[in-house]
Design a protein around this motif. Structure first.
Motif, short mmCIF file in Angstrom:
data_model
loop_
_atom_site.label_atom_id
_atom_site.label_comp_id
_atom_site.label_asym_id
_atom_site.label_seq_id
_atom_site.Cartn_x
_atom_site.Cartn_y
_atom_site.Cartn_z
N GLN A 110 -40.90 -6.95 -51.70
CA GLN A 110 -39.68 -6.98 -50.91
C GLN A 110 -39.72 -8.16 -49.93
OE1 GLN A 110 -39.40 -3.08 -49.10
NE2 GLN A 110 -38.36 -2.24 -50.88
N VAL A 111 -38.65 -8.91 -49.91
CA VAL A 111 -38.57 -10.09 -49.03
C VAL A 111 -37.23 -10.10 -48.34
CG1 VAL A 111 -40.16 -11.51 -50.36
CG2 VAL A 111 -37.73 -11.53 -50.93
N THR A 112 -37.20 -10.62 -47.14
CA THR A 112 -35.96 -10.67 -46.38
C THR A 112 -35.08 -11.83 -46.82
OG1 THR A 112 -37.06 -9.67 -44.49
CG2 THR A 112 -34.97 -10.79 -44.08
N MET A 113 -35.68 -13.02 -46.85
CA MET A 113 -34.88 -14.21 -47.11
C MET A 113 -35.16 -14.75 -48.51
SD MET A 113 -35.19 -16.14 -43.42
CE MET A 113 -33.72 -17.14 -43.66
N MET A 114 -34.10 -15.06 -49.22
CA MET A 114 -34.21 -15.74 -50.50
C MET A 114 -33.34 -16.99 -50.44
SD MET A 114 -34.13 -12.57 -53.20
CE MET A 114 -34.72 -13.50 -54.60
N PHE A 115 -33.78 -18.01 -51.14
CA PHE A 115 -33.09 -19.30 -51.10
C PHE A 115 -32.78 -19.74 -52.52
CE2 PHE A 115 -34.20 -19.98 -46.67
CZ PHE A 115 -35.38 -19.29 -46.52
N ASN A 137 -30.50 -6.04 -53.24
CA ASN A 137 -31.66 -5.37 -52.65
C ASN A 137 -32.69 -6.41 -52.25
OD1 ASN A 137 -33.35 -5.97 -55.01
ND2 ASN A 137 -32.11 -4.41 -56.04
N LEU A 138 -33.86 -5.95 -51.81
CA LEU A 138 -34.85 -6.86 -51.23
C LEU A 138 -35.72 -7.55 -52.28
CD1 LEU A 138 -35.99 -4.74 -48.16
CD2 LEU A 138 -34.63 -6.82 -48.12
N THR A 139 -35.48 -7.27 -53.57
CA THR A 139 -36.31 -7.91 -54.60
C THR A 139 -35.50 -8.70 -55.63
OG1 THR A 139 -36.24 -5.96 -56.04
CG2 THR A 139 -38.05 -6.08 -54.43
N PHE A 140 -34.21 -8.80 -55.46
CA PHE A 140 -33.37 -9.35 -56.51
C PHE A 140 -32.19 -10.13 -55.94
CE2 PHE A 140 -32.11 -9.51 -60.87
CZ PHE A 140 -30.72 -9.45 -60.90
N TYR A 197 -32.02 -25.05 -61.46
CA TYR A 197 -31.72 -24.17 -60.34
C TYR A 197 -32.96 -23.32 -60.05
CZ TYR A 197 -26.96 -25.73 -60.83
OH TYR A 197 -25.83 -26.53 -60.88
N LEU A 198 -33.38 -23.33 -58.81
CA LEU A 198 -34.60 -22.63 -58.41
C LEU A 198 -34.31 -21.63 -57.31
CD1 LEU A 198 -36.00 -26.06 -58.31
CD2 LEU A 198 -37.62 -24.41 -59.19
N CYS A 199 -34.92 -20.48 -57.41
CA CYS A 199 -34.87 -19.56 -56.28
C CYS A 199 -36.24 -19.56 -55.61
CB CYS A 199 -34.45 -18.16 -56.69
SG CYS A 199 -35.67 -17.22 -57.58
N SER A 200 -36.23 -19.24 -54.35
CA SER A 200 -37.49 -19.17 -53.62
C SER A 200 -37.40 -18.07 -52.58
CB SER A 200 -37.83 -20.51 -52.94
OG SER A 200 -36.98 -20.74 -51.84
N VAL A 201 -38.56 -17.65 -52.11
CA VAL A 201 -38.62 -16.63 -51.06
C VAL A 201 -39.55 -17.11 -49.98
CG1 VAL A 201 -38.19 -14.80 -52.73
CG2 VAL A 201 -40.55 -15.33 -52.07
N GLU A 202 -39.30 -16.62 -48.81
CA GLU A 202 -40.16 -16.96 -47.69
C GLU A 202 -41.45 -16.18 -47.81
OE1 GLU A 202 -39.03 -17.98 -43.19
OE2 GLU A 202 -38.78 -15.87 -43.74
N ALA A 203 -42.57 -16.86 -47.53
CA ALA A 203 -43.87 -16.22 -47.64
C ALA A 203 -43.98 -15.12 -46.60
CB ALA A 203 -44.97 -17.25 -47.43
N VAL A 204 -44.52 -13.99 -47.02
CA VAL A 204 -44.76 -12.88 -46.10
C VAL A 204 -45.78 -13.32 -45.07
CG1 VAL A 204 -45.64 -10.54 -45.89
CG2 VAL A 204 -44.22 -11.17 -47.84
#
Lengths: 117, 113
Positions: free
Chosen positions: A28-33, A72-75, A91-98
């Motif tokens: 689960q991540v808060t921010m996705m880019f 949701n927090l994973t998708f 096209y790339l998605c990324s997430v902020e490191a926990v």
């Protein structure tokens, strides 16, 4: 670390159609880019997607062209609408490191290579 | 917002030598600066982060320096190996205080055996 998968890995589409790209994270991540990387270029941020709120788009990108969902927090999904050859890109998605402690260190997915004919 | 300059020309070096890559930025000094590695057909992979109050950071064969007066970071790979061949990207916070990154165009490194 986070493991990120994207679907599809690549696609060839006709102009005027739309493609939805999926991004799945194993935690689960808060921010996705969402980023775009055109041939030979660096990454350009399209938008930031937080769960439960509207995505924040960067200058030059609009919701009508690149609608984003974050159910949701994973998708998350990014749709490239009414495509033209100029949308051909990775096209790339990324997430902020926990535990990034406000440093924006990011984990990236493998990317979706889109070709528009 | 920030503008980042990286040498767009590929850097070719011999195995065992030290590779040095440069990242220059043009606006305000960021709170931190990051380096990523990108292989063809893959997403970038985080390597190192250095904060504005740090002059130098090391991780195994990697070393990063950060000069806020020159607005420059140098990225060094010592004892380079052919497996180090990749594109290396510099990244900074896009806008002061905002949690999003802006990337340089990257420098391609080719290590010859």
């Amino acid at each position: 670390s986070a493991v990120i998968s994207q679907k599809p890995s690549r696609d060839i589409c006709q102009r005027g159609t739309s493609l939805t790209i999926q991004c799945q994270v194993d935690s689960q991540v808060t921010m996705m880019f969402w980023y775009r990387q055109q041939p030979g270029q660096s990454l350009t941020l399209i938008a930031t997607a937080n769960q439960g709120s509207e995505a924040t788009y960067e200058s030059g990108f609009v919701i009508d062209k690149f609608p984003i969902s974050r159910p949701n927090l994973t998708f998350s999904t990014l749709t490239v609408s009414n495509m033209s050859p100029e949308d051909s890109s990775i096209y790339l998605c990324s997430v902020e490191a926990v535990g990034g402690a406000g440093t924006d260190t990011q984990y990236f997915g493998p990317g979706t290579r889109l070709t528009v004919l | 917002s920030q503008k980042i300059e990286q040498n767009s020309e590929a850097l070719n070096i011999q195995e065992g030598k030290t590779a040095t890559l440069t990242c220059n930025y043009t606006n305000y000094s960021p709170a931190y600066l990051q380096w990523y590695r990108q292989d063809p057909g893959r997403g970038p992979v985080f390597l190192l982060l250095i904060r504005e109050n740090e002059k130098e950071k090391r991780k195994e064969r990697l070393k990063v320096t950060f000069d806020t007066t020159l607005k420059q970071s140098l990225f060094h790979i010592t004892a380079s190996q052919p497996a180090d061949s990749a594109t290396y990207l510099c990244a900074l916070e896009k806008v002061a205080g905002r949690r999003a990154l802006t990337f340089g165009s990257g420098t391609r490194l080719q290590v010859q055996p």
